[in-house]
Scaffold this motif. Structure first.
Motif, PDB file in Angstrom:
ATOM      1  N   ARG A 151      20.862  -8.040   7.251  1.00  0.00           N
ATOM      2  CA  ARG A 151      21.066  -8.122   5.814  1.00  0.00           C
ATOM      3  C   ARG A 151      19.901  -8.861   5.166  1.00  0.00           C
ATOM      4  O   ARG A 151      19.239  -9.685   5.810  1.00  0.00           O
ATOM      5  CB  ARG A 151      22.377  -8.852   5.491  1.00  0.00           C
ATOM      6  CG  ARG A 151      23.613  -8.157   6.025  1.00  0.00           C
ATOM      7  CD  ARG A 151      24.871  -8.797   5.480  1.00  0.00           C
ATOM      8  NE  ARG A 151      26.076  -8.190   6.003  1.00  0.00           N
ATOM      9  CZ  ARG A 151      27.298  -8.499   5.595  1.00  0.00           C
ATOM     10  NH1 ARG A 151      27.460  -9.425   4.664  1.00  0.00           N
ATOM     11  NH2 ARG A 151      28.362  -7.907   6.100  1.00  0.00           N
ATOM     12  N   PRO A 152      19.643  -8.582   3.887  1.00  0.00           N
ATOM     13  CA  PRO A 152      18.555  -9.269   3.191  1.00  0.00           C
ATOM     14  C   PRO A 152      18.765 -10.781   3.185  1.00  0.00           C
ATOM     15  O   PRO A 152      19.881 -11.265   3.034  1.00  0.00           O
ATOM     16  CB  PRO A 152      18.645  -8.695   1.765  1.00  0.00           C
ATOM     17  CG  PRO A 152      19.332  -7.385   1.915  1.00  0.00           C
ATOM     18  CD  PRO A 152      20.306  -7.569   3.035  1.00  0.00           C
ATOM     19  N   GLY A 153      17.672 -11.509   3.366  1.00  0.00           N
ATOM     20  CA  GLY A 153      17.744 -12.958   3.322  1.00  0.00           C
ATOM     21  C   GLY A 153      18.123 -13.607   4.629  1.00  0.00           C
ATOM     22  O   GLY A 153      18.209 -14.839   4.704  1.00  0.00           O
ATOM     23  N   MET A 154      18.376 -12.801   5.677  1.00  0.00           N
ATOM     24  CA  MET A 154      18.752 -13.351   6.972  1.00  0.00           C
ATOM     25  C   MET A 154      17.762 -12.919   8.040  1.00  0.00           C
ATOM     26  O   MET A 154      17.239 -11.807   8.002  1.00  0.00           O
ATOM     27  CB  MET A 154      20.153 -12.887   7.381  1.00  0.00           C
ATOM     28  CG  MET A 154      21.251 -13.291   6.444  1.00  0.00           C
ATOM     29  SD  MET A 154      22.850 -12.730   7.070  1.00  0.00           S
ATOM     30  CE  MET A 154      23.763 -12.667   5.532  1.00  0.00           C
ATOM     31  N   VAL A 155      17.529 -13.807   8.991  1.00  0.00           N
ATOM     32  CA  VAL A 155      16.680 -13.503  10.141  1.00  0.00           C
ATOM     33  C   VAL A 155      17.577 -13.303  11.353  1.00  0.00           C
ATOM     34  O   VAL A 155      18.488 -14.104  11.593  1.00  0.00           O
ATOM     35  CB  VAL A 155      15.674 -14.639  10.407  1.00  0.00           C
ATOM     36  CG1 VAL A 155      14.804 -14.313  11.609  1.00  0.00           C
ATOM     37  CG2 VAL A 155      14.807 -14.886   9.176  1.00  0.00           C
ATOM     38  N   VAL A 156      17.336 -12.233  12.111  1.00  0.00           N
ATOM     39  CA  VAL A 156      18.104 -11.944  13.321  1.00  0.00           C
ATOM     40  C   VAL A 156      17.151 -11.980  14.512  1.00  0.00           C
ATOM     41  O   VAL A 156      16.153 -11.270  14.538  1.00  0.00           O
ATOM     42  CB  VAL A 156      18.790 -10.566  13.235  1.00  0.00           C
ATOM     43  CG1 VAL A 156      19.553 -10.276  14.538  1.00  0.00           C
ATOM     44  CG2 VAL A 156      19.727 -10.501  12.041  1.00  0.00           C
ATOM     45  N   ARG A 157      17.466 -12.826  15.493  1.00  0.00           N
ATOM     46  CA  ARG A 157      16.639 -12.925  16.700  1.00  0.00           C
ATOM     47  C   ARG A 157      17.532 -12.854  17.944  1.00  0.00           C
ATOM     48  O   ARG A 157      18.612 -13.424  17.972  1.00  0.00           O
ATOM     49  CB  ARG A 157      15.858 -14.250  16.713  1.00  0.00           C
ATOM     50  CG  ARG A 157      14.799 -14.353  15.634  1.00  0.00           C
ATOM     51  CD  ARG A 157      14.191 -15.749  15.578  1.00  0.00           C
ATOM     52  NE  ARG A 157      13.589 -16.147  16.845  1.00  0.00           N
ATOM     53  CZ  ARG A 157      13.072 -17.360  17.075  1.00  0.00           C
ATOM     54  NH1 ARG A 157      13.102 -18.275  16.112  1.00  0.00           N
ATOM     55  NH2 ARG A 157      12.541 -17.659  18.245  1.00  0.00           N
ATOM     56  N   VAL A 255      21.600 -15.583  14.056  1.00  0.00           N
ATOM     57  CA  VAL A 255      21.331 -15.158  12.686  1.00  0.00           C
ATOM     58  C   VAL A 255      21.249 -16.421  11.838  1.00  0.00           C
ATOM     59  O   VAL A 255      22.122 -17.279  11.919  1.00  0.00           O
ATOM     60  CB  VAL A 255      22.455 -14.241  12.152  1.00  0.00           C
ATOM     61  CG1 VAL A 255      22.108 -13.721  10.758  1.00  0.00           C
ATOM     62  CG2 VAL A 255      22.711 -13.088  13.106  1.00  0.00           C
ATOM     63  N   TYR A 256      20.218 -16.531  11.027  1.00  0.00           N
ATOM     64  CA  TYR A 256      20.089 -17.727  10.198  1.00  0.00           C
ATOM     65  C   TYR A 256      19.486 -17.391   8.845  1.00  0.00           C
ATOM     66  O   TYR A 256      18.842 -16.356   8.666  1.00  0.00           O
ATOM     67  CB  TYR A 256      19.271 -18.811  10.904  1.00  0.00           C
ATOM     68  CG  TYR A 256      17.861 -18.414  11.311  1.00  0.00           C
ATOM     69  CD1 TYR A 256      16.767 -18.698  10.482  1.00  0.00           C
ATOM     70  CD2 TYR A 256      17.617 -17.783  12.527  1.00  0.00           C
ATOM     71  CE1 TYR A 256      15.481 -18.350  10.860  1.00  0.00           C
ATOM     72  CE2 TYR A 256      16.333 -17.430  12.912  1.00  0.00           C
ATOM     73  CZ  TYR A 256      15.265 -17.724  12.077  1.00  0.00           C
ATOM     74  OH  TYR A 256      13.992 -17.376  12.447  1.00  0.00           O
ATOM     75  N   GLN A 257      19.707 -18.293   7.894  1.00  0.00           N
ATOM     76  CA  GLN A 257      19.224 -18.089   6.537  1.00  0.00           C
ATOM     77  C   GLN A 257      17.697 -18.223   6.516  1.00  0.00           C
ATOM     78  O   GLN A 257      17.144 -19.217   6.957  1.00  0.00           O
ATOM     79  CB  GLN A 257      19.851 -19.114   5.586  1.00  0.00           C
ATOM     80  CG  GLN A 257      21.374 -19.074   5.514  1.00  0.00           C
ATOM     81  CD  GLN A 257      21.897 -17.820   4.820  1.00  0.00           C
ATOM     82  OE1 GLN A 257      21.139 -17.015   4.304  1.00  0.00           O
ATOM     83  NE2 GLN A 257      23.216 -17.677   4.791  1.00  0.00           N
TER      84      GLN A 257
END
Length: 291
Positions: A151-157, A255-257
């Motif tokens: 989703r926009p605004g979130m980083v997924v690693r 997942v983080y902001q």
């Protein structure tokens, strides 16, 4: 305009219609309709094209979407700062799925507290849909889940490469005779159906995450569980891996902001999290207390 209206607007987008949005924000459908109508009147634009089955965003709705997300996030960040306990500089709100607290996040908490003693922690547990919703609303800062949404605004690693292995309490019994279906999500269901077409209607299905191991140990049987979690039980011979059975990849993600208010704190949280994840995969974490 109040934040409640913005949250309701986002809930309609996530749920796809007013009925689903009402369940998400715990109000009646008529209340959702009233909030959206009031919002549209304030903006002077129609935000949704309503049909019986769904609600699609209008061009104005698409434009307002990013502003609604920003408003909710700023509000939640303000609440974070106001609610910081005395003696602490900031608060980090972290969520995780049930199976990812066991043998991972429970060990990360003390590691992070040691690395960042001036940061207060609030820890939550839940299903991925709720965790992602709270991330989207800015209520949560970081989440560890198996099947994230981008989703926009979130980083997924990717955090760790786990795998689901078939284990049994008794190798003398054919696993098909006492098989328990542990449901690990849509991806697992597809792989399982292809690998085990004769096990599509088991007598017992569990959707309990890692808690299902208790059922297995207490009552016997065979089921799929993350290798990372069953490893201590394999070592003490309480469980046995069925080597001939296929195993399935089951990676976990953090997942983080992207625009967290305190980048240094988020960097420290991620560094300690990846360190604990590495220890978990290598089997270097302390044994569970009950062992």
């Amino acid at each position: 305009m109040d934040i409640t209206a913005a949250k309701t607007f986002l809930a309609v987008i996530e749920g796809g219609n007013f009925v689903a949005a009402a369940r998400r924000v715990n109000v009646t459908q008529s209340t959702v309709s009233a909030r959206i109508k009031s919002l549209e009147e304030q903006l002077g634009k129609t935000l949704f094209i309503r049909t019986k089955a769904s609600c699609d965003l209008t061009p104005a709705g698409h434009q307002f979407h990013r502003y609604a997300r920003s408003m909710v996030r700023v509000w939640e960040e303000a609440k974070h700062q106001v609610a910081v306990p005395d003696g602490f500089e900031d608060t980090l709100i972290v969520g995780g799925q049930y199976s990812l607290w066991n043998r991972l996040l429970l060990w990360w908490v003390p590691a992070f507290r040691k690395a960042a003693p001036t940061v207060a922690l609030r820890c939550e547990i839940g299903m991925p849909q709720r965790l992602m919703r709270e991330m989207a609303e800015g209520v949560m800062d970081l989440a560890v889940i198996y099947q994230p949404e981008h989703r926009p605004g979130m980083v997924v690693r990717e955090l760790l490469k786990d795998q689901l292995v078939l284990v049994s309490t008794d190798l003398t019994i054919p696993y098909k005779d006492n098989y328990i279906y542990a449901d690990w999500g849509e991806g697992f269901r597809t792989m399982h159906a292809a690998a085990h077409p004769d096990l599509v209607t088991p007598a017992l299905t569990l959707d309990l995450g890692a808690l299902g191991i208790n059922m297995l140990l207490n009552n016997g049987g065979a089921a799929y569980f993350p290798e990372r979690i069953v490893q201590p039980h394999l070592e003490n011979k309480m469980l046995f891996q069925i080597e001939e059975a296929p195993h399935f990849p089951y990676p976990a993600y953090v997942v983080y902001q992207e625009d967290f208010a305190s980048p240094a704190i988020m960097e420290q949280a991620l560094a300690t999290l990846f360190e604990i994840a590495d220890q978990s995969l290598k089997g270097d974490l302390p044994k569970p207390f009950w062992m």
